[in-house]
Every structure is written in structure tokens, then in C-alpha cells.
Design a protein around this motif. Structure first.
Motif, PDB file in Angstrom:
ATOM      1  N   ASP A 153       0.893  -1.166   0.000  1.00 56.35           N
ATOM      2  CA  ASP A 153       0.000   0.000   0.000  1.00 56.35           C
ATOM      3  C   ASP A 153       0.922   1.204   0.000  1.00 56.35           C
ATOM      4  O   ASP A 153       1.593   1.483   0.994  1.00 56.35           O
ATOM      5  N   THR A 154       1.006   1.892  -1.155  1.00 56.23           N
ATOM      6  CA  THR A 154       2.038   2.913  -1.331  1.00 56.23           C
ATOM      7  C   THR A 154       1.459   4.314  -1.184  1.00 56.23           C
ATOM      8  O   THR A 154       0.574   4.710  -1.933  1.00 56.23           O
ATOM      9  N   THR A 212       1.860  13.423  -6.419  1.00 57.23           N
ATOM     10  CA  THR A 212       2.492  14.003  -7.600  1.00 57.23           C
ATOM     11  C   THR A 212       3.726  14.793  -7.172  1.00 57.23           C
ATOM     12  O   THR A 212       4.782  14.734  -7.801  1.00 57.23           O
ATOM     13  N   ASP A 245      -2.080  15.743   3.995  1.00 59.89           N
ATOM     14  CA  ASP A 245      -2.818  14.586   4.503  1.00 59.89           C
ATOM     15  C   ASP A 245      -2.678  14.518   6.023  1.00 59.89           C
ATOM     16  O   ASP A 245      -1.669  14.944   6.579  1.00 59.89           O
ATOM     17  N   LYS A 282     -10.095   9.208  -7.681  1.00 56.03           N
ATOM     18  CA  LYS A 282     -10.234   9.569  -6.272  1.00 56.03           C
ATOM     19  C   LYS A 282     -11.637  10.125  -6.010  1.00 56.03           C
ATOM     20  O   LYS A 282     -12.164  10.893  -6.816  1.00 56.03           O
TER      21      LYS A 282
HETATM   22  C1  7RM Z   1       0.250   8.862  -6.298  1.00 48.89           C
HETATM   23  C2  7RM Z   1      -0.917   9.813  -6.192  1.00 48.89           C
HETATM   24  C3  7RM Z   1      -1.936  12.255  -3.764  1.00 48.89           C
HETATM   25  C4  7RM Z   1      -2.925  12.042  -2.656  1.00 48.89           C
HETATM   26  C5  7RM Z   1      -2.270  11.900  -1.305  1.00 48.89           C
HETATM   27  C6  7RM Z   1      -3.343  11.136  -0.534  1.00 48.89           C
HETATM   28  C7  7RM Z   1      -3.887  10.176  -1.570  1.00 48.89           C
HETATM   29  C8  7RM Z   1      -2.293   8.427  -2.431  1.00 48.89           C
HETATM   30  C9  7RM Z   1      -2.462   6.891  -0.888  1.00 48.89           C
HETATM   31  C10 7RM Z   1      -3.304   7.974  -0.534  1.00 48.89           C
HETATM   32  C11 7RM Z   1      -3.956   6.879   1.395  1.00 48.89           C
HETATM   33  C12 7RM Z   1      -2.426   5.763  -0.013  1.00 48.89           C
HETATM   34  N1  7RM Z   1      -0.620  11.124  -6.381  1.00 48.89           N
HETATM   35  N2  7RM Z   1      -3.167   8.903  -1.526  1.00 48.89           N
HETATM   36  N3  7RM Z   1      -1.863   7.205  -2.073  1.00 48.89           N
HETATM   37  N4  7RM Z   1      -4.036   7.954   0.595  1.00 48.89           N
HETATM   38  N5  7RM Z   1      -3.180   5.808   1.113  1.00 48.89           N
HETATM   39  N6  7RM Z   1      -1.670   4.687  -0.286  1.00 48.89           N
HETATM   40  O1  7RM Z   1      -2.030   9.385  -5.956  1.00 48.89           O
HETATM   41  O2  7RM Z   1      -0.995  13.580  -6.336  1.00 48.89           O
HETATM   42  O3  7RM Z   1      -2.645  12.168  -7.444  1.00 48.89           O
HETATM   43  O4  7RM Z   1      -2.567  12.210  -5.040  1.00 48.89           O
HETATM   44  O5  7RM Z   1      -3.642  10.812  -2.834  1.00 48.89           O
HETATM   45  O6  7RM Z   1      -4.360  11.994  -0.139  1.00 48.89           O
HETATM   46  O7  7RM Z   1      -1.971  13.165  -0.752  1.00 48.89           O
HETATM   47  S1  7RM Z   1      -1.710  12.326  -6.352  1.00 48.89           S
END
Ligand code: 7RM
Length: 664
Positions: free
Chosen positions: A430-431, A435, A519, A627
Motif C-alpha cells: 500500500d504505497t 504528484t 494529509d 479519487k
Molecule cells: C500517487 C498519487 C496524492 C494524494 C495523497 C493522498 C492520496 C495516495 C495513498 C493515498 C492513502 C495511499 N498522487 N493517496 N496514495 N491515501 N493511502 N496509499 O495518488 O498527487 O494524485 O494524489 O492521494 O491523499 O496526498 S496524487
């Protein structure tokens, strides 16, 4: 997560500083890697991870310096590893390298005849390219770009389907020092023009059309409209993909294949400064105009390569499939740059998961003997809703590792992924990343860190996170707060294109010197991180600050629920009330079910988190990358007519539907 009576919610909060967030979730399942997975693992124990992590932490700059020298090719060595003037970082200063060289020329030494790309089109056509062939394709295209007037530093706007030529184009830009700006081929003409103007793009790449679930989306037509409003674009290069009739404007538009005929494939990679811009990628953000996130050459390249190798424990015979489109950062870093730089074999897929049927992903895995699957929670929840029989038709035994990215994965969906797709033998990574971060920041290293469903576990070597309350003090164990990164890393963004002020304000103003991710997160008693959702999405009920992801996960753990979104809406008594939007697997909505779900959440995570409003819906509003758009749902929950900026919404009919449900 069932053995929590929920009453401890109140206890926790009494001792909380007001800006921290209450956790109500308890997940105690632990999944260590199996013995067969561990065989041949590069980092195969917790001790090995901790030794690496501690060494990096003791001196991050020396750690990255070593890696940069060993992992990248340098036309000229760098003299300074890091210049750090908050918020501006420069890595590997004085050095000259080239990302395309590192991905291609370097692989001619040992991997020339290894397959680099296995591509499958939506209609089922397959094309494969060895590293030698890829090198030739990219070199020729780079010469074609030069012929069309592209020079070092020019911005090339790319609006294309997921065809191999999209990856070639990115690498060809990198080869000659042009800066690419990939725009997902689903955005409107207006969105393309906005991005083209913001970046002063000089050249536009597109295709005649793109296949979309059996139909053709006329990309060139959309681009024609965008270029009416993109005065900086001088040239448009058009790939024939669908053989759709297009209008070619004299003096501006060129056919891709015509250009290729005029050049050869001898194009040495240009030595570029470490900090030469590599690409701009626009992210919507929840408000305001899209931000052009800027990444540069050496640091991004190193971080893409190392994060890819660490997280996916990549082996020579792996077949790696990241399902993201190259229009997103995940496609940049883990379809193109990371895997290719590491000499891996990737699968690239043009189509959708449900065309011609809902088993397309499983068909691909069986057909190409894919060993690593990296996809998004939103897709996994859709697979669950579509039903297990689609999965059961296929042999998925080639898989050895699974990954997720983009949102938190609800423990229930995690368990389904683990059992149904991974046959209980594949670790799940779970990564967590953005961006802005360029690559994965927190994730299990699958041979070293036992997983917990819903946790992104631990930071990668060289990554130093902290969780703070609003005063900047670290929160205690298991208390939620704002996630920050306390030390620069090579893959970090180098600013917002043309907007230094916004860069400073969005990421660096709240805690001077620290990168604010936006976050919320908590860190548990084992040092595992749990992402709790966006800062702006916290729900405040009678002074208790609750995480969206925890409420949603409680709902998704009910057998009838496919997907859920939780938002706070104004409430005179409690400050905010909890409104949830729920899609069902195959049950009919009813008042009884609403009551059942309320009681279920109450039982799972406590009375405080019990939803006030429950709405059933066929679909949730999502961004084009999948999302959930909670901001829109909040407006709907509060009965607001004006929903603000909806340009990133994937499917407008969802909103109309939700509004209509509202009125009934
Ligand atoms: C790679 C990508 C970033 C935002 C980030 C989080 C959410 C991404 C996870 C996650 C919980 C995860 N880039 N997010 N990965 N939340 N667990 N494994 O998504 O710039 O489009 O979004 O996405 O809120 O800040 S992004």
C-alpha cells in the motif's frame, strides 16, 4: 476491526490537543511475507530494512550521494549533493546526466534483447519492444521532434491514448532536454488550453483518436479546439491510431509517420544539468486552478529508480504492470521512468477494466504471465462489486506481488485483494505518495515489513516523516495529525510552474522548513503509518475530529457495501454532522438497511462516528484518476447549489443523479 467497543473514543480525546485527530479504528491483523516470497528477496528482513533506514537517516545527504554515483550515468560528475534554501532544493549540482540515457543506453549493455514493453491495445492487438528496439524508436522520434523544431527547454504538451508512442514521446523529450506536460486524454479542450497557456507549450502531440470501450474518442478534434485558444503552440504532431478522419491544418499540423520517415535513429542523448526540468504535471488540487508540478532530471530519476526497486523487490524475470495512465504521476514514475531505468519488463494497457467484459484485467494477467500488479483501490472496489465469477475464470498464479496507490485502501477491500487476487501468497504494498513527491514515500518493502490492512506501513530509506499538531509539536502514538516531511529528498517537486508564491504557501508556510503533505496520518505502536485523509476533509463532531477513511472503512466492512464516502456537513448542535454516501454491491436501498448501516458503524467504531445522514447512490463522484471528490459531496450534503470547480470530475451524470436523489 471488530473488537473495538468504540467507547475508548471519548477517552482518547480527553487527553488530545485540540488540533489532533481521534482514531477510532483498530486493525490488528498482521501479514508477514511467506517463505516462498522471501526467496531471493533483496531486502529480506526487518533488520535489513532498519539497517538501511538508519544509515540513511544518520546522514541523508551522504546516503543519496552514494546512490546517485552508483545508480546513474554521469556525463559530468556533480560537485554538491544538496543545496537547500527552503523551499528550493537543488540536488547533485554541477552534474550532467540524461534520463533517457539512463533508461535506454544503459540497458543496451546487459538488457539489449530483454523485453522492455509488452503493450496491449483495447482491441486486443499486442506489440512488444526490446530495450534495443525501444532505444531505436525513441532516438528516431527524438530526431523527428528536432526536425519539427523542438529545442532544449521547450515545453511539449502531450494529449494521447495509452499507446507505446506515448512512452516513446516522453523519453524522446527527455533525450533532447524538452520538457513534457502530459495531459490525460479525457480532459476537455478548455483544460488542455489552460495547461498549454500556463506552461507556454510550443508543440502539441496527439493522435487522431483513442479507443474508449469500443468507441472512438476524437482526440484531434478536441485538440483543434484547444489550439484555437493556445497561442504559444506552433506545431501539432498527429499519430494515426484509429484511422479516424481528421483535419490537418497547413503549416501547423504534421503526421507522426511522415516526420519519422525523414530521420534516422542516431540521436545521442543530450547531457543535461541535474536540475534541468524533466516534466510538468498538472494536478487539480481541490480548489483553484491546476498547479503545474515541476520535476527535474537527476533527483527524480534516482528516486524513481530506487523507490521502484525497493518497493517492488524487482527481479530479472518479473513482468510488471502498473495500470495507471501516463497522464498521472503514477504512470510517469511506475509505467515509464522507474521500471525502464531499472531494466524491467513492463506491461502497458490501452483499455478499460470492463471492456469487452469485467474480466479484462484478469485476462491480461493470465495472458502475459504478469508477476506484479499495481493498481488503485477504486478499481479494487469496482472488481468486488462486479463479482468474483469474473476472477474465477482466470489463472492468476503468475502473480507474486500486489500494490495499491491513490487512496487509502479499506481493510475489507484489502482482504479481498489478498485472498481473491493474491491467493493469500502475495504481499500487498500500500504505497503512499503524491504528484509532488515524485515517487513512493511510504510503503512496505515486501520482504521486510509485515503488512497490516489499511496501513502504508513505513517510510522508504532516506524519507523522514513526522506527524504534528497545529502548534508544530509531534503528536503522540496513535493520535492523528498533519503529515510532514522533515528533510528534502531527491524526488521532491522543484516548485509550481510559474508560481513561486503558491509553492511557498501551499507546502511550506504552515511549518517553516517542513514539507506539508496535506494529509492527516497517525503512527501506531509499531511505527506503522496510517493515512487518515486530506486535512480539509476532517469531520468535526462535537469537538471530536474524525477521519474520513476510518468511517468509510467501517461502512465498507459491511457485506452489502461496495464503496462509501464520508463528509461533514454543518450542524447547529454538533458543529458538524456525518453525512455518508454509499454504493451497494447488489442490494436494494431501504430504510432498514440505513438503520443496519448506522448500527454497523456504531458497533465497529463507536457511537460518535455513527452517520447522521445516509444516502444510497449508484456511483460516487470521482476525479479522472479515480479519487472520490468529497468536496462535491459536502456541498450536496449541505444542499449547496453552486458546486464550485467541477472540471476534474470524471462523470458529470453522477452529480445530476445525486442531486435528483436529493430532491426525491
Ligand atoms: C500517487 C498519487 C496524492 C494524494 C495523497 C493522498 C492520496 C495516495 C495513498 C493515498 C492513502 C495511499 N498522487 N493517496 N496514495 N491515501 N493511502 N496509499 O495518488 O498527487 O494524485 O494524489 O492521494 O491523499 O496526498 S496524487
Amino acid at each position: 476491526m471488530s473488537d473495538n467497543n468504540g467507547e475508548n473514543v471519548t477517552e482518547n480525546t480527553n487527553e488530545n490537543p485540540s488540533s489532533s485527530i481521534d482514531t477510532v479504528m483498530q486493525e490488528t491483523r498482521l501479514f508477514p511475507p511467506t517463505d516462498s516470497f522471501l526467496e531471493g528477496c533483496e531486502i529480506g528482513s526487518l533488520d535489513a530494512y532498519e539497517a538501511l533506514y538508519d544509515r540513511a537517516k544518520a546522514d541523508p545527504v551522504a546516503f543519496w550521494e552514494d546512490l546517485a554515483r552508483n545508480e546513474l550515468h554521469w556525463f559530468e560528475d556533480f560537485h554538491t549533493t544538496l543545496n537547500w534554501n527552503v523551499p528550493n532544493a537543488e540536488w547533485f549540482v554541477g552534474g550532467k546526466t540524461n534520463v533517457s540515457y539512463n533508461c535506454l543506453d544503459r540497458n543496451l549493455e546487459n538488457n539489449a534483447d530483454k523485453t522492455a514493453i509488452i503493450w496491449e491495445g483495447e482491441p486486443g492487438d499486442v506489440r512488444t519492444f526490446t530495450y534495443r528496439e525501444l532505444h531505436s524508436e525513441v532516438s528516431r522520434l527524438a530526431n523527428a521532434f528536432k526536425k519539427a523544431g523542438v529545442e532544449q527547454g521547450d515545453v511539449v504538451s502531450i494529449y494521447m491514448p495509452m499507446v507505446p508512442e506515448l512512452a516513446f514521446a516522453m523519453l524522446a523529450c527527455a533525450r533532447i532536454g524538452a520538457v513534457h506536460s502530459v495531459i490525460f486524454a479525457g480532459f476537455s479542450a478548455e483544460s488542455i488550453a489552460d495547461r498549454n497557456n500556463d506552461a507556454s507549450a510550443k508543440v502539441q502531440l496527439t493522435a487522431d483518436g483513442a479507443y474508449r470501450r469500443g468507441k472512438v474518442l476524437e482526440l484531434k478534434k478536441i485538440v483543434d479546439e484547444a489550439l484555437e485558444k493556445s497561442p504559444t503552440v506552433e506545431t501539432c504532431i498527429v499519430l494515426a491510431r484509429t484511422d479516424t478522419a481528421v483535419e490537418m491544418r497547413e503549416g501547423r499540423d504534421l503526421w507522426w509517420h511522415d516526420l519519422l520517415e525523414q530521420v534516422d535513429d542516431d540521436c545521442p542523448a543530450t547531457p543535461l544539468d541535474s536540475e534541468a526540468p524533466l516534466f510538468i504535471l498538472y494536478t487539480s488540487g481541490s480548489t483553484g486552478k491546476p498547479k503545474g508540478i515541476k520535476h527535474t532530471t537527476a533527483g527524480y530519476n534516482l528516486y524513481a529508480k530506487k523507490s521502484f526497486e525497493w518497493v517492488f523487490d524487482i527481479r530479472d524475470d518479473d513482468i510488471f504492470w502498473c495500470t495507471a495512465d501516463c497522464g498521472w504521476i503514477t504512470g510517469h514514475t511506475y509505467v515509464a521512468y522507474g521500471p525502464l531505468c531499472a531494466g524491467a519488463t513492463i506491461v502497458m494497457f490501452e483499455g478499460a477494466p470492463n471492456y469487452p467484459a469485467e474480466d479484462r484485467f484478469w485476462e491480461l494477467i493470465e495472458k502475459h504471465k504478469i508477476t506484479i500488479l499495481y493498481t488503485a483501490p477504486t478499481a479494487i472496489r469496482a472488481f468486488i462489486k462486479w463479482g468474483d465469477h469474473h476472477v474465477d475464470k482466470h489463472d492468476l498464479s503468475s502473480l507474486r506481488l500486489l500494490g495499491t496507490v491513490g487512496e487509502g485502501i479499506n481493510p475489507e477491500a484489502w482482504m479481498w485483494y489478498h485472498h481473491k487476487i493474491g491467493g493469500a501468497r502475495c504481499p500487498i504494498v500500500d504505497t503512499w505518495w503524491q504528484t509532488e513527491t515524485g515517487g513512493i514515500m511510504m510503503s512496505p518493502l515486501p520482504g521486510a515489513i509485515a503488512t497490516k490492512p489499511g496501513s502504508c506501513t513505513k517510510p522508504l530509506p532516506g524519507i523522514l516523516p513526522a506527524i504534528l499538531d497545529d502548534s508544530g509539536a509531534p503528536v503522540r502514538e496513535n493520535q492523528g495529525g498533519k503529515l510532514v516531511l522533515t528533510h528534502p529528498w531527491p524526488g521532491m517537486l522543484r516548485g509550481i510552474w510559474g508560481d513561486d508564491e503558491r509553492f511557498q504557501e501551499a507546502y511550506w508556510d504552515m511549518f517553516p522548513g517542513l514539507y506539508l503533505a496535506g494529509d492527516n496520518a497517525r503512527c501506531d505502536e509499531d511505527g506503522y503509518y496510517w493515512i487518515m485523509g486530506r486535512i480539509d476533509d476532517v469531520i468535526n463532531v462535537s469537538g471530536h475530529r474524525l477521519s474520513t477513511i476510518e468511517i468509510e472503512s467501517a461502512l465498507v466492512s459491511h457485506e452489502k457495501v461496495a464503496e462509501a464516502a464520508a463528509v461533514g456537513r454543518k450542524d447547529d448542535l454538533k458543529g458538524q454532522a456525518i453525512a455518508v454516501f454509499v454504493t451497494l454491491i447488489d442490494s436494494e436501498p431501504s430504510d432498514e438497511l440505513k438503520q443496519e448501516l448506522r448500527m454497523h458503524v456504531r458497533k465497529e467504531i463507536g457511537a460518535l462516528a455513527q452517520p447522521d445522514d445516509i444516502r444510497f447512490t449508484n456511483a460516487l463522484p470521482k476525479t479522472r484518476s479515480g479519487k472520490i471528490m468529497r468536496r462535491l459531496l459536502k456541498d450536496i450534503a449541505e444542499g449547496n447549489e453552486n458546486l464550485g470547480d467541477t472540471t476534474t470530475l470524471e462523470d458529470y451524470t453522477v452529480l445530476t443523479q445525486l442531486r435528483a436523489d436529493d430532491e426525491s
